[in-house]
Design a protein around this motif. Structure first.
Motif, short mmCIF file in Angstrom:
data_model
loop_
_atom_site.label_atom_id
_atom_site.label_comp_id
_atom_site.label_asym_id
_atom_site.label_seq_id
_atom_site.Cartn_x
_atom_site.Cartn_y
_atom_site.Cartn_z
N VAL A 1 73.51 73.00 -44.80
CA VAL A 1 73.03 71.86 -44.01
C VAL A 1 72.29 70.91 -44.95
O VAL A 1 71.56 71.35 -45.84
CB VAL A 1 72.04 72.34 -42.92
N SER A 2 72.46 69.61 -44.74
CA SER A 2 71.70 68.60 -45.47
C SER A 2 71.41 67.46 -44.51
O SER A 2 72.01 67.39 -43.44
CB SER A 2 72.49 68.11 -46.68
N PRO A 3 70.51 66.55 -44.88
CA PRO A 3 70.24 65.41 -44.00
C PRO A 3 71.49 64.56 -43.73
O PRO A 3 71.61 63.94 -42.69
CB PRO A 3 69.18 64.60 -44.75
N ALA A 4 72.43 64.57 -44.67
CA ALA A 4 73.64 63.76 -44.54
C ALA A 4 74.79 64.51 -43.87
O ALA A 4 75.75 63.89 -43.41
CB ALA A 4 74.09 63.27 -45.91
N GLN A 5 74.71 65.82 -43.80
CA GLN A 5 75.85 66.62 -43.32
C GLN A 5 75.36 67.77 -42.44
O GLN A 5 74.58 68.59 -42.89
CB GLN A 5 76.61 67.19 -44.52
N ILE B 1 69.49 72.98 -46.75
CA ILE B 1 69.34 74.41 -46.51
C ILE B 1 70.65 75.06 -46.93
O ILE B 1 71.72 74.71 -46.44
CB ILE B 1 69.03 74.75 -45.03
N ALA B 2 70.56 76.02 -47.85
CA ALA B 2 71.75 76.64 -48.42
C ALA B 2 72.30 77.75 -47.51
O ALA B 2 71.61 78.24 -46.61
CB ALA B 2 71.41 77.23 -49.79
N ILE B 3 73.53 78.16 -47.80
CA ILE B 3 74.18 79.26 -47.08
C ILE B 3 73.34 80.53 -47.26
O ILE B 3 72.77 80.75 -48.34
CB ILE B 3 75.61 79.47 -47.59
N ALA C 1 64.85 74.08 -39.43
CA ALA C 1 64.05 73.93 -40.65
C ALA C 1 64.13 75.24 -41.40
O ALA C 1 64.24 76.32 -40.77
CB ALA C 1 62.61 73.58 -40.30
N PRO C 2 64.07 75.19 -42.74
CA PRO C 2 64.12 76.44 -43.50
C PRO C 2 62.89 77.28 -43.19
O PRO C 2 61.81 76.77 -42.94
CB PRO C 2 64.12 75.99 -44.95
N LEU C 3 63.10 78.60 -43.19
CA LEU C 3 62.01 79.53 -42.95
C LEU C 3 61.26 79.72 -44.26
O LEU C 3 61.87 79.97 -45.30
CB LEU C 3 62.60 80.86 -42.47
N ARG C 4 60.00 79.56 -44.23
CA ARG C 4 59.18 79.75 -45.44
C ARG C 4 59.15 81.22 -45.77
O ARG C 4 58.82 82.06 -44.94
CB ARG C 4 57.76 79.28 -45.20
N GLN C 5 59.50 81.57 -46.99
CA GLN C 5 59.52 82.96 -47.40
C GLN C 5 58.27 83.24 -48.23
O GLN C 5 57.90 82.46 -49.09
CB GLN C 5 60.78 83.27 -48.18
#
Length: 148
Positions: A96-100, A124-126, A143-147
């Motif tokens: 996922v990206s802001p553009a896609q 956000i990567a696969i 949103a990405p989960l903070r690790q």
């Protein structure tokens, strides 16, 4: 007395048409016509021209009040979460990206589906975990989960 019946019949016809269409476009003019039937019964001295003017005013006022109320209190969206799904975690299956937009998968279904279209403000990567921030139409803002 004939105008009372005419307004009543017009009101009932508009309400019947409204029930068949289910759009709410004819509800308020129909109600206004029924109010005009009562008005013309209480005040029979008003001419037809004045009754039409009063009917137009009633119709416009009824629609304006309804629209103002609808804007102040929007109806809940049927079939969509009202906040209970916010924060649920899943895994990105298509980047996922802001553009896609991408895809997110959940171990247990979210609102009837395990996989959803995902939108994000950052990349956000696969296979990266993400959480639901909002429901947007037929997709989810994540949103990405903070690790730690």
């Amino acid at each position: 007395m004939q105008l009372v019946w005419s307004w009543g019949v017009i009101g009932l016809i508009l309400l019947c048409l409204e029930m068949m269409s289910g759009t709410l476009y004819l509800l308020w003019p129909g109600v206004a016509a029924l109010v005009m039937a009562l008005f013309s019964w209480l005040f029979p001295a008003f001419s037809l021209a004045w009754q039409i003017v009063i009917y137009a005013i009633f119709s416009v006022l009824a629609v304006a009040i309804w629209r103002k109320r609808e804007q102040a209190h929007p109806a809940p969206r049927v079939g969509q979460a009202q906040g209970e799904e916010i924060g649920r975690q899943g895994v990105i299956t298509v980047a996922v990206s802001p553009a896609q937009p991408g895809k997110i998968r959940f171990s247990q279904g979210v609102m009837g589906s395990k996989e959803w279209t995902a939108y994000a403000d950052v990349d956000i990567a696969i296979d990266q975990p993400a959480k639901i921030m909002a429901v947007e139409g037929n997709g989810l803002r994540v949103a990405p989960l903070r690790q730690h």
